[in-house]
Each structure stands twice: as structure tokens, then as C-alpha cells.
Design a protein around this motif. Structure first.
Motif, PDB file in Angstrom:
ATOM      1  N   GLY A  21       0.813  -1.220   0.000  1.00 51.39           N
ATOM      2  CA  GLY A  21       0.000   0.000   0.000  1.00 51.39           C
ATOM      3  C   GLY A  21       0.841   1.261   0.000  1.00 51.39           C
ATOM      4  O   GLY A  21       0.575   2.208  -0.757  1.00 51.39           O
ATOM      5  N   THR A  22       1.871   1.304   0.842  1.00 54.86           N
ATOM      6  CA  THR A  22       2.730   2.487   0.892  1.00 54.86           C
ATOM      7  C   THR A  22       3.457   2.703  -0.424  1.00 54.86           C
ATOM      8  O   THR A  22       3.545   3.829  -0.935  1.00 54.86           O
ATOM      9  CB  THR A  22       3.756   2.346   2.029  1.00 54.86           C
ATOM     10  N   LEU A  50      -4.990   8.234  -4.533  1.00 52.74           N
ATOM     11  CA  LEU A  50      -5.887   7.496  -3.637  1.00 52.74           C
ATOM     12  C   LEU A  50      -7.042   6.905  -4.429  1.00 52.74           C
ATOM     13  O   LEU A  50      -7.650   7.573  -5.261  1.00 52.74           O
ATOM     14  CB  LEU A  50      -6.427   8.426  -2.539  1.00 52.74           C
ATOM     15  N   SER A  51      -7.360   5.657  -4.162  1.00 49.46           N
ATOM     16  CA  SER A  51      -8.500   4.993  -4.799  1.00 49.46           C
ATOM     17  C   SER A  51      -9.730   5.121  -3.908  1.00 49.46           C
ATOM     18  O   SER A  51      -9.643   5.521  -2.745  1.00 49.46           O
ATOM     19  CB  SER A  51      -8.180   3.518  -5.056  1.00 49.46           C
ATOM     20  N   PHE A 111      -7.886  -4.864  -0.581  1.00 47.96           N
ATOM     21  CA  PHE A 111      -8.337  -4.247   0.660  1.00 47.96           C
ATOM     22  C   PHE A 111      -7.161  -3.702   1.468  1.00 47.96           C
ATOM     23  O   PHE A 111      -7.256  -2.635   2.083  1.00 47.96           O
ATOM     24  CB  PHE A 111      -9.128  -5.251   1.497  1.00 47.96           C
ATOM     25  N   GLY A 112      -6.037  -4.429   1.493  1.00 43.20           N
ATOM     26  CA  GLY A 112      -4.858  -3.943   2.202  1.00 43.20           C
ATOM     27  C   GLY A 112      -4.376  -2.612   1.649  1.00 43.20           C
ATOM     28  O   GLY A 112      -4.028  -1.694   2.396  1.00 43.20           O
ATOM     29  N   ILE A 113      -4.362  -2.486   0.322  1.00 42.97           N
ATOM     30  CA  ILE A 113      -3.957  -1.224  -0.313  1.00 42.97           C
ATOM     31  C   ILE A 113      -4.936  -0.111   0.045  1.00 42.97           C
ATOM     32  O   ILE A 113      -4.539   1.018   0.381  1.00 42.97           O
ATOM     33  CB  ILE A 113      -3.870  -1.405  -1.836  1.00 42.97           C
ATOM     34  N   LEU A 114      -6.226  -0.408  -0.014  1.00 45.91           N
ATOM     35  CA  LEU A 114      -7.244   0.595   0.306  1.00 45.91           C
ATOM     36  C   LEU A 114      -7.140   1.056   1.751  1.00 45.91           C
ATOM     37  O   LEU A 114      -7.317   2.242   2.054  1.00 45.91           O
ATOM     38  CB  LEU A 114      -8.637   0.025   0.038  1.00 45.91           C
TER      39      LEU A 114
END
Length: 596
Positions: free
Chosen positions: A94-95, A128-129, A153-156
């Protein structure tokens, strides 16, 4: 405005409902998903469409509660251990996605004439999504629990966390009359840490006792009120210290994920979440200014494709490089390329800080909305490609891990009967989920190490939240015949693929269950009575061979009597009760022994 004498927002509510009732089914029929229908409905009735309603900004403030409740429900589905296992996707993947995408889009914006400060805000805002949009798509397609769904979901989740430092960046870049002192910063940090600690302590030590106390009252509306209070209260605490409301609700949900009330809370919150999420997307659609779109059509189209291509490329490369299959990497790339709802928040803050002009922010908002509209089309295109590959013989297996292949058993009613059933099933290594409606019984079972959840078996939404749609077998072990009958009807209608095994309280109940066509049923005292009678005969000196003969005959006569009772009523077959079992003659062939 509403007509004189009508309740406030009455006419507006009718317009909202009518627009969504028309637009959403059409979008679903076209395979675009409900989110596109909501956006189209908002664009049609908004001030820049047919003009039935004014600005969607006021509606958006209320509808943002849908995002809050969505994150609360998602948090309920994640226990802390599972969240910890996702740390690599959250903080690593995600980062990397936010930083790399943000810097690339910053460079593009700077190249096309943005100031350094405006380019930073625009680049990272577009990186950002949409949590609401992407999760809605994943849930509609039933892919949230899939490997690529969990990585998405982890990325979000990291992006939701990222809004905090990005808002701080806006404050730092804004022109100041004087620098903040170290004491001010320390006070702000201490306030944030204190708010997070308060939510954690309340969720950990106060929420479960509160729900246990309320559950004893058997008042569903009070449980619902308490669920909303916990979700919105935790969000309000975070908002008060400048953090994301959605992040606060998510934290509260995670803390309640191991609570025995998680399935009931999820079922109670879901209708409010769905309604407010729909309202949220309608409000976003209302903010689409067609005049800005027409005047800057080339720039906006170029921005849409640039954002989706840059984000999609980085998402594919990062997920592929971190271990995902090629197909999963493409799925992530087409699920998360859109701009997000937090971009609106960031751009609005940038206007207040004089980093963006209103016209520029409106341009960026148009790009975000159009990327949302384009995302379902990208998903649909990937599905068509996958379907062609499937016809060519290239097909991914439906089950990707052995864990997914393990059947689950849902035990409804966790008294002495249900507990023994669970013990036998878990002895084979199968997964057991259980619900009960008595807090004292749940507390006792949890002390013994069983994970039992509070739930009403006569509610289809609670059964679904408890996993009835994924269960290979549902064991009905409750004592109340009426409740069991209602629950069986719901299961047969909503979850027809599950085997239904039932505990019958007496002979009449056994006949009723047989008529309902359950897969297996047994009277709760039948086998124990057989064992009791055999022990009595053995103690009275009856030979073991004769005891086995009597048992066989009693079981046969009982089946005959049940068959007669199904046809002629409960009193039929009484003559089968008083027949003495004939003694087997020495010339008779003994039945083979049963191996146990």
C-alpha cells in the motif's frame, strides 16, 4: 424545495428514490454494477443535469456516514490476527503504491503548469482509490475474500490511513502567519494518541459487556441503536482530533471482530450502510459539472486516462512483483485505478488553504468522478478477456488454497446437544461456526474455547453473516420447534446448497422435519434411550446376542411406526409399541456383526 406543509426533504427524498430505482437496475442489467447506476442517477437529477435538486454538497456530508459504516462492517470481518497477517500488503504494498503513483502524477501535473504545492496535492490526491467504490465492486462480485480481494483491501486500508499525513501536508504547504511551536505539535500528537487509545480501550473492554447486557433484554431495536452508537461514536472521536472518521469506525469494527456479537452487528448495520452508500454515490454524481466537462473535455479525458494508466501500471507491477499471479495482478489493477472519495476531502482542504483554485479543484473532481465511471467498464473488459481465455482452455482453478477447500459446518444452537456435535466435527479438523441467542450460554461456551456468536436464527441476514452461504452442512440443534421451522424455511430458500441436519425434540417434531425434507433428523433422546434400555437388559442378565436382536427389532418397528404416522396421524402404529421381539431360532442365520 418541498411543498408547503410537507416534511423537510420529502420531495427531495422521492426524487432520490425514483432516480435510483430507475438507474440502478438499468446499470446492473448492462453489467456495469450498482455504483455506476447511483452516479448516473445523481448526475441526471443534480444541478448540472436536469436540475431537480440543488448542490449535492449538503447531501454528501450525510452520505459520508455510509463510508463510515462500510469500514465498520469490514472491520468486523477482520480479526486482529488476520489484520496482522496482512501487514505486508498494508504497509509494504500500500505504501509503495501511494508513494510511487503520487510522485509520478505530481511530476505530470508539474509538467503541465501546476505550481509545486498544487502538483503535490493533485498528484497524491489522485493516487488514492475509492474505498467505497472498490469494496462495493468486490462485494457485488463476491471477491472480497479472494486473494486479490484481500490484497486490494490492504492497499485501500493504507490509503485511508494516508489521508491523515496528506491533510497534514496541506496544512504544512499552506501559507502561515507564523510557524507552529514544538509544544503545539506535541499537544496535537498527544491528543491523537489519546483518541486512538480511548477507542481501543472502549472497544476492548466496554463494548462486549454492553452488548451482553442489551442482548438479555431481547429488544432488537436497542441492539441496533447500540451498534450505530459504537460505529458512529468511534468515528466521531477520531474526527474530533482531525483523523479519518472511516478509520475510527474501522478500528472499532476490528476490536469487535472477536466479539460474540459480530454477526448480529454486521446484519443490523448492513441496511443502513447500503442505503447511505447509495446516497453517497448519488451525491458524488450530483457534483459532476457538465459545463466544466465540456469546456475542458480534452484535458479531462487526458487526465482520466493518465490517472488510470499510471495507477493501473503501478498496481499490476507491485502486486506481480510481490508474489501475486498475473491474473490476480490484473484484477487488482482494474479494481483500484479510480480516484477516491478522500480526494474530494483533500482538494476541498487545499482550496481553504489557498493551494488550489476552485476551478482547478472542480477540474480534478471531474477527473475523479469519470475514473469511477470507467472502472466498471475496465472490470467488464477484463471479464470478457478472461471468458475468451476460458473458452480457449486457459482457466484458473476455482479453489486456490486448501483452506478454501475445507468444508465448514454452521451449528445453530449451542447447548449440550450442539456442543457435542461441535466436538465431533472439530475432531475431524473441520471448521465450525456457531450461533446462539442466549448470552449466558455463549459466555460459558467461550470459556471452554468455542467461538460462538450471538444471533437470531429466524433472520436471513444473520444466517448469511454467520456463513450459511458457505457452509457445507448446517446443524440445527435448537430446542424451539417453531424457531427451527422458520429457520429451515429460510435456509431452504436462501442457502439451498447446504445439507440440513436437525435435532428433533420429540416424535411429532420428527414427523414435521421429515415433511420439510431435511437431510437428516434424530430425536434428541432416542439414541440415549436405546443405550439406557440395553444397559438395563444387560444388568438383568439378558445375553448380549438377545440384546442386539431386541435393539434391531425396536429400531425396525420404530421406522415402520414413523411411516404409518406420516400417513395416518400421530396415534397410528401404536401396536408396534407392545410387540415382544420373537426369539431367533438356532437355525436362523444371525445378522452380521456391526463393526464400530
Amino acid at each position: 424545495m418541498a411543498a408547503e406543509g410537507a416534511p423537510p426533504f420529502f420531495t427531495e427524498s422521492i426524487i432520490f428514490l425514483a432516480a435510483t430505482v430507475v438507474a440502478v437496475p438499468i446499470a446492473k442489467r448492462l453489467g456495469l454494477g450498482s455504483v455506476v447506476g447511483y452516479l448516473a442517477a445523481g448526475a441526471a437529477i443534480g444541478p448540472f443535469g436536469l436540475g431537480f435538486l440543488g448542490s449535492g454538497e449538503d447531501v454528501l456530508h450525510v452520505a459520508e456516514l455510509g463510508v463510515v459504516l462500510l469500514l465498520f462492517v469490514i472491520g468486523l470481518e477482520l480479526d486482529p490476527q488476520k489484520l496482522w497477517r496482512m501487514k505486508r500488503d498494508i504497509f509494504g504494498l500500500g505504501t509503495a503504491q501511494v508513494v510511487l503513483t503520487g510522485l509520478t502524477l505530481y511530476a505530470l501535473c508539474f509538467y503541465y503548469g501546476f505550481s509545486t504545492e498544487a502538483a503535490l496535492v493533485a498528484g497524491f490526491g489522485l493516487a488514492l482509490s475509492s474505498t467505497a467504490f472498490a469494496l462495493q465492486i468486490l462485494q457485488e462480485r463476491g471477491q472480497l475474500s479472494s486473494p486479490y480481494g484481500q490484497r486490494s483491501f490492504g492497499i485501500l486500508l493504507l490509503q485511508d490511513i494516508a489521508i491523515v499525513p496528506l491533510l497534514a501536508m496541506v496544512a504544512i504547504l499552506a501559507p502561515h502567519e507564523g510557524p507552529s511551536t514544538g509544544q503545539d505539535i506535541a499537544i496535537e500528537v498527544a491528543t491523537i494518541v489519546g483518541a486512538i487509545g480511548a477507542v481501543i480501550l472502549a472497544g476492548r473492554y466496554l463494548a462486549s459487556p454492553l452488548f451482553s447486557f442489551l442482548a438479555a433484554s431481547r429488544a432488537r431495536e436497542i441492539m441496533l441503536t447500540a451498534a450505530l452508537l459504537v460505529a458512529l461514536g468511534s468515528a466521531g472521536i477520531m474526527h474530533a482530533v482531525g483523523l479519518s472518521m472511516a478509520l475510527g469506525a474501522f478500528l472499532a469494527g476490528v476490536l469487535l471482530a472477536e466479539s460474540s456479537f459480530r454477526h448480529t452487528l454486521e446484519a443490523d448495520i448492513e441496511p443502513f450502510r447500503s442505503l447511505l452508500m447509495g446516497l453517497f454515490f448519488v451525491a458524488v454524481g450530483m457534483s459532476l459539472d457538465f459545463s466544466v466537462l465540456v469546456d475542458n473535455i480534452g484535458t479531462i479525458i487526458g487526465g482520466v486516462f493518465a490517472v488510470m494508466f499510471v495507477k493501473g501500471a503501478f498496481l499490476w507491477a507491485l502486486t506481480r512483483g510481490s508474489g501475486s499471479s498475473n491474473s490476480d495482478a490484473f484484477r487488482v489493477a482494474v479494481t483500484l485505478p479510480q480516484g477516491g472519495e478522500f480526494a474530494f476531502v483533500l482538494f476541498t482542504a487545499a482550496i481553504g488553504a489557498q493551494l488550489l483554485t476552485f476551478e482547478t479543484a472542480n477540474l480534478l473532481n471531474s477527473i475523479v468522478i469519470l475514473t469511477m465511471l470507467m472502472t466498471p467498464l475496465a472490470c467488464l473488459g477484463l471479464e470478457l478477456i478472461a471468458e475468451r481465455l476460458k473458452k480457449s482452455g486457459v482457466e484458473n482453478p476455482a479453489i486456490e488454497t486448501f483452506e478454501e477447500a475445507t468444508p465448514t459446518v454452521l451449528v445453530i444452537g449451542f447447548g449440550r446437544f450442539g456442543m457435542m456435535v461441535a466436538q465431533i466435527v472439530t475432531s475431524e479438523g473441520l471448521e465450525v461456526r456457531a450461533i446462539d441467542n442466549r448470552p449466558d450460554r455463549i459466555a460459558y461456551a467461550r470459556k471452554l474455547g468455542y467461538k460462538v456468536y450471538y444471533g437470531d436464527a429466524t433472520r436471513a441476514d444473520v444466517l448469511a453473516a454467520a456463513g450459511a452461504d458457505k457452509a457445507a452442512l448446517i446443524a440445527m440443534c435448537i430446542e424451539n420447534d417453531r424457531v427451527m421451522g422458520q429457520s429451515i424455511d429460510l435456509i431452504r430458500e436462501g442457502f439451498p446448497n447446504a445439507l440440513v441436519f436437525c435435532r428433533a425434540t420429540d416424535r411429532a417434531h420428527s414427523l414435521e422435519l421429515t415433511r420439510k425434507g431435511v437431510d437428516y433428523q434424530i430425536r434428541e433422546t432416542f439414541e440415549s434411550s436405546i443405550a439406557f434400555g440395553k444397559a438395563a437388559l444387560e444388568s438383568l442378565g439378558t445375553p448380549a446376542e438377545r440384546v442386539a436382536q431386541i435393539e434391531e427389532d425396536v429400531r425396525r418397528r420404530d421406522e415402520e411406526r414413523l411411516a404409518l404416522q406420516l400417513k395416518e396421524g400421530i396415534f397410528a402404529g401404536a401396536d408396534r409399541l407392545h410387540t415382544v421381539t420373537p426369539r431367533r431360532r438356532s437355525t436362523d442365520v444371525a445378522p452380521p456383526e456391526t463393526v464400530t
